[in-house]
Design a protein around this motif. Structure first.
Motif, PDB file in Angstrom:
ATOM      1  N   GLU A  89       0.858  -1.192   0.000  1.00 15.50           N
ATOM      2  CA  GLU A  89       0.000   0.000   0.000  1.00 15.50           C
ATOM      3  C   GLU A  89       0.893   1.240   0.000  1.00 15.50           C
ATOM      4  N   ASP A 135      -4.595  -2.470   1.104  1.00 16.54           N
ATOM      5  CA  ASP A 135      -5.526  -2.375  -0.031  1.00 16.54           C
ATOM      6  C   ASP A 135      -4.855  -2.503  -1.399  1.00 16.54           C
ATOM      7  N   ASP A 158      -5.917   5.832   4.699  1.00 20.31           N
ATOM      8  CA  ASP A 158      -6.397   4.756   5.583  1.00 20.31           C
ATOM      9  C   ASP A 158      -5.299   3.735   5.882  1.00 20.31           C
ATOM     10  N   ILE A 159      -4.079   4.010   5.439  1.00 22.33           N
ATOM     11  CA  ILE A 159      -3.002   3.016   5.552  1.00 22.33           C
ATOM     12  C   ILE A 159      -2.711   2.662   7.003  1.00 22.33           C
TER      13      ILE A 159
HETATM   14 CA    CA Z   1      -5.129   3.227   1.179  1.00 20.76          CA
END
Ligand code: CA
Ligand code: CA
Ligand code: CA
Length: 227
Positions: free
Chosen positions: A107, A129, A117-118
């Protein structure tokens, strides 16, 4: 444009390993952990990682390792948000020993101060993701992550995760600063190290136990039949 690290300063803000075992809350490892080792040079190129041993009496099951790196190019002159990442490919890094495991997920994202959102994925969800949210046409603060999943780790056995910072690579992730014309490439590999006694080979974790139990059952049947 000629990309190199020459003259640019690479700052490592966060180097983290989140170790999930059998769906429990992840263990957290950083450069402050006793398990950490480093061969980074003065420019933060080279390798580093963590050597973690199962010192419990029980096998670890359903293991996932999530590595998180938040680095910055020329923090002091052009700040952190002028950078971008590029995913090259999943592959075993140059110099990885035989039997080492390439990453299985990746990611690239803003580290979570603004939109990424990592960090939730790494520290809470235990998944990645496989997407790049900071490509060259949308520069921002770059962070990156890799995932390894493995089955079991027997008591006394070890996991050694090695992360590489290289000036050139065909696999992994590149982290660019177009204003500084600077780049470094990140990849890593995982080794599962059996500490079984010499001569016993490298059994699948848990197999020694299964073999022993099977043998015991056969002996029991033979003894019983012989009576
Ligand atoms: Ca992400
Ligand atoms: Ca920068
Ligand atoms: Ca960054």
């Amino acid at each position: 444009m000629r990309w190199s690290a020459a003259g640019a300063t690479l700052t490592l803000t966060s180097q983290e390993l989140h170790l999930y075992i059998d769906q429990g809350a992840p263990g957290f490892y950083s450069p402050s952990s006793v398990e950490y080792f480093t061969n980074l040079d003065g420019d933060n190129f080279g390798d580093y990682g963590w050597l973690i041993t199962n010192n419990t009496a029980n096998p670890w099951a359903n293991i996932s390792l999530l590595f998180f790196l938040d680095a910055e190019w020329d923090l002091g002159t052009n700040l952190v948000s002028n950078e971008y990442g590029e995913f090259l490919s999943i592959g075993l890094a140059n110099g990885a020993p035989p039997g080492a495991l390439a990453p299985q997920g990746w990611e690239i994202d803003e580290p979570g101060y603004v939109f990424g959102d990592i960090y939730t994925n790494v520290s809470f969800n235990g998944i990645l993701d496989n997407q790049n949210a900071v490509p060259s046409n949308m520069p921002d603060d770059v962070s990156l992550a890799f995932l390894w999943a493995t089955t079991n780790l027997g008591p006394g056995d070890s996991l050694r995760l090695t992360i590489l910072h290289q000036s050139a690579a065909v696999d992994g992730i590149g982290h660019f600063d177009p204003d500084s014309q600077a780049v470094f490439y990140v990849n890593g590999y995982l080794e599962v190290i059996s500490n079984a006694a010499p001569g016993t080979g490298v059994p699948e974790p848990g197999m020694g136990w299964a073999l022993g139990a099977g043998l015991a059952a056969i002996l029991w049947v033979r003894r019983k039949g012989g009576k």
